[in-house]
Design a protein around this motif. Structure first.
Motif, PDB file in Angstrom:
ATOM      1  N   TYR A  88      -7.565   3.897  -4.313  1.00 39.91           N
ATOM      2  CA  TYR A  88      -8.764   4.039  -3.496  1.00 39.91           C
ATOM      3  C   TYR A  88      -8.723   5.394  -2.807  1.00 39.91           C
ATOM      4  O   TYR A  88      -7.649   5.944  -2.554  1.00 39.91           O
ATOM      5  CB  TYR A  88      -8.819   2.931  -2.436  1.00 39.91           C
ATOM      6  N   ILE A 111      -3.034   0.444  -3.827  1.00 39.93           N
ATOM      7  CA  ILE A 111      -2.831  -0.916  -3.328  1.00 39.93           C
ATOM      8  C   ILE A 111      -2.370  -1.781  -4.497  1.00 39.93           C
ATOM      9  O   ILE A 111      -3.008  -1.814  -5.549  1.00 39.93           O
ATOM     10  CB  ILE A 111      -4.128  -1.485  -2.709  1.00 39.93           C
ATOM     11  N   THR A 124      -6.837  -6.094   2.700  1.00 45.93           N
ATOM     12  CA  THR A 124      -6.607  -6.627   1.353  1.00 45.93           C
ATOM     13  C   THR A 124      -5.183  -7.151   1.157  1.00 45.93           C
ATOM     14  O   THR A 124      -4.932  -7.931   0.262  1.00 45.93           O
ATOM     15  CB  THR A 124      -6.873  -5.562   0.257  1.00 45.93           C
ATOM     16  N   GLN A 157     -10.265  -1.926   6.284  1.00 38.33           N
ATOM     17  CA  GLN A 157     -10.636  -2.671   5.068  1.00 38.33           C
ATOM     18  C   GLN A 157      -9.507  -2.687   4.033  1.00 38.33           C
ATOM     19  O   GLN A 157      -9.370  -3.646   3.278  1.00 38.33           O
ATOM     20  CB  GLN A 157     -11.910  -2.089   4.461  1.00 38.33           C
ATOM     21  N   TYR A 158      -8.693  -1.602   4.002  1.00 39.73           N
ATOM     22  CA  TYR A 158      -7.622  -1.568   3.007  1.00 39.73           C
ATOM     23  C   TYR A 158      -6.429  -2.420   3.440  1.00 39.73           C
ATOM     24  O   TYR A 158      -5.853  -3.152   2.635  1.00 39.73           O
ATOM     25  CB  TYR A 158      -7.207  -0.113   2.735  1.00 39.73           C
ATOM     26  N   MET A 197       0.862  -1.177   0.000  1.00 39.35           N
ATOM     27  CA  MET A 197       0.000   0.000   0.000  1.00 39.35           C
ATOM     28  C   MET A 197       0.894   1.221   0.000  1.00 39.35           C
ATOM     29  O   MET A 197       1.913   1.236   0.689  1.00 39.35           O
ATOM     30  CB  MET A 197      -0.863   0.038   1.264  1.00 39.35           C
TER      31      MET A 197
END
Ligand SMILES: [Zn+2]
Length: 509
Positions: A97, A88, A123, A119-120, A77
């Motif tokens: 994002y 990402i 991933t 949430q990021y 990220m």
């Protein structure tokens, strides 16, 4: 553009002026770590470097831009100061994002809005990161039911060969390599998985011209088309670097170790595979008596007596092996805690000791039967698993605690264990053979069943139903000191043979 930056900078400056420092906790299954945070205008920001470090991720600052990259085995990220956008990357794909609030700079550190980061980060993690606004803390839950994923392949050419390192998201259990006559190197990683994008984006190398991957149910197989012939190979799982290393020897220098560093790592890895810790789990205990047998015999007492004999037998005959007991007295230990004890001790083999019983007593059913983990297939196995798993009803809150063990999750859970299934089965077969060779107990064979206690232990694991306390023939053996000692001796015989087999399988060629 300039105006926009100026606007954001002004807002941020105000934000910083109003900022209140605070410590933000991150809880995972074993510990809590604290990270630097600030609250500003009702929003909580967390230090991105602290969050990355608490999650065990690497970070990298991109010089004068002030941008920061966070890396995991699965991807990366990119955070930009005073900017809402994050990038990402996974494999060859990068996506952008937008966070509802920008990343801010305080001192020379980057802080991100805590409520939106979970949430990021999730991933690129093998797990789920959440932020709880009400408690003001992060929770991280590892998802270890997913097999380790291949995240990259690197090659290094040496004077006398080459080294291929396959990086993984987590440490796999085992790896094997074979050189085909067709100039192809086959590498099997277990358990393992891959995605096409990662593999397709690999650059060509001096060592191989292409690589092909095949997904098997429990493993992944890579085929490297080699550019030259090699006379030998060595493979090992490097747990310090989450990678599988394959050393290839060129013809001229056949069987020469490539480097001292590699040799040292091979030796360290061999030690990891040594059968050096055995966990003995006497079934039931305390308020959970287990099955009640003929003549007032209680399963929990027989199980503990055999387990103690087994421990002293192992200590005597295999003095290099450490023995850990999940209980050594008449006490209640929840089923999942037994697995945790085994994992914490870094056990290499888990043996759960029980006695079988029929609802009606006396009953002609008799003999020793050994189980390894799989959802129950036949009715007998299901009946025994249901009886042993019923121990959870002595635990508070068990419906909630064991919810994940319901049917759907069986598939995932057993897949995580598939790497150990072969070893568990081999050990189970040895127990049947060796115990029935020195006791009058009948051989009821090896069976697969879904025992909760076996799910928790991340190592080859078996559950032994040593005999039927609902049968007069068996209960006489099971309650006698001599019978208990003989059963323990038979299991130790099985361990001695298993140890040789297991360590040979992982020996380097
Ligand atoms: Zn039992």
């Amino acid at each position: 553009m300039l105006r926009k930056s100026f606007f954001i900078a002004t807002v941020l400056l105000c934000g910083v002026v109003n900022a209140q420092p605070r410590a933000i906790p991150l809880k995972d299954s074993t510990s809590t770590s604290y990270m630097e945070g600030i609250s500003s205008f009702n929003h909580v920001y967390v230090s991105l470097a602290d969050l990355a470090s608490a999650l065990g991720l690497r970070t990298f600052m991109l010089g004068p831009t002030g941008k920061m990259s966070v890396y995991s085995g699965d991807g990366s990220m990119l955070f930009t100061p005073n900017n809402c956008f994050i990038t990402i990357s996974r494999g060859a794909r990068s996506e952008h994002y937008q966070l509802p609030l920008p990343v801010i700079v305080v001192g020379n550190k980057l802080f991100g809005p805590a409520n939106y980061l979970g949430q990021y980060f999730t991933t690129i993690l093998h797990g789920v990161l959440t932020y709880d606004v009400s408690t003001g803390g992060f929770d991280f839950t590892v998802n270890d039911t997913l097999p380790p994923m291949i995240t990259g392949v690197n090659v290094e050419q040496k004077d006398n060969g080459a080294v291929i390192s396959i990086s993984m998201s987590r440490v796999p259990t085992a790896a094997a390599a074979a050189l085909g006559k067709d100039g192809i190197l086959y590498v099997t990683i277990m358990p393992g998985t891959f995605d096409f994008e990662t593999l397709n984006s690999l650059p060509p190398t001096a060592v191989y011209s292409n690589v092909l991957a095949i997904q098997n149910p429990n493993s992944v197989q890579l085929s490297f088309r080699l550019k030259q012939a090699y006379s030998g190979r060595q493979v090992f799982v490097d747990s310090t670097k989450n990678s599988v290393m394959v050393a290839l020897y060129s013809k001229a220098n056949s069987r020469t170790i490539l480097s001292d560093e590699l040799k040292a790592r091979l030796d360290a890895e061999k030690k990891n595979w040594k059968l050096n810790v055995i966990v003995i789990d006497p079934g039931h205990g305390g308020k959970d008596p287990g099955a009640l047998g003929l003549g007032g015999v209680k399963e929990k007492n027989v199980a503990l007596a055999i387990a103690k004999d087994l421990k002293s037998d192992i200590n005597q005959r295999l003095p290099g092996i450490k023995v850990v007991m999940t209980r050594d007295k008449d006490e209640f230990v929840p089923l999942d805690v037994r697995g945790q004890i085994a994992d914490k001790a870094h056990g290499k083999l888990f043996i759960s000791i029980h006695c079988n019983s029929m609802p009606r007593k006396p009953d002609p059913a008799n003999g020793i039967e050994t189980f390894f983990l799989r959802p129950g297939k036949n009715e007998g196995a299901i009946r025994i698993a249901a009886r042993e798993n019923a121990a959870i009803k002595y635990e508070n809150n068990y419906e909630k605690k064991y919810k994940s063990y319901e049917t759907d999750n069986w598939i995932l859970t057993t897949m995580a264990h598939s790497a150990y299934v072969k070893y568990s089965q081999q050990f189970a077969e040895l127990i049947e053979k060796d115990v029935t060779a020195i006791t009058p107990l009948a051989d009821d064979g090896v069976e697969q069943a879904g025992f909760i206690v076996l799910i928790g232990a991340s190592m080859p694991a078996v559950l032994v139903e040593t005999g039927y306390i609902s049968n007069w023939h068996d209960v006489r053996i099971l309650r006698s000191k001599r019978g208990q000692e003989e059963i323990a001796k038979g299991i130790t015989d099985a361990i001695v043979q298993y140890k040789a087999l297991y360590e040979k399988n992982f020996a380097q060629e």
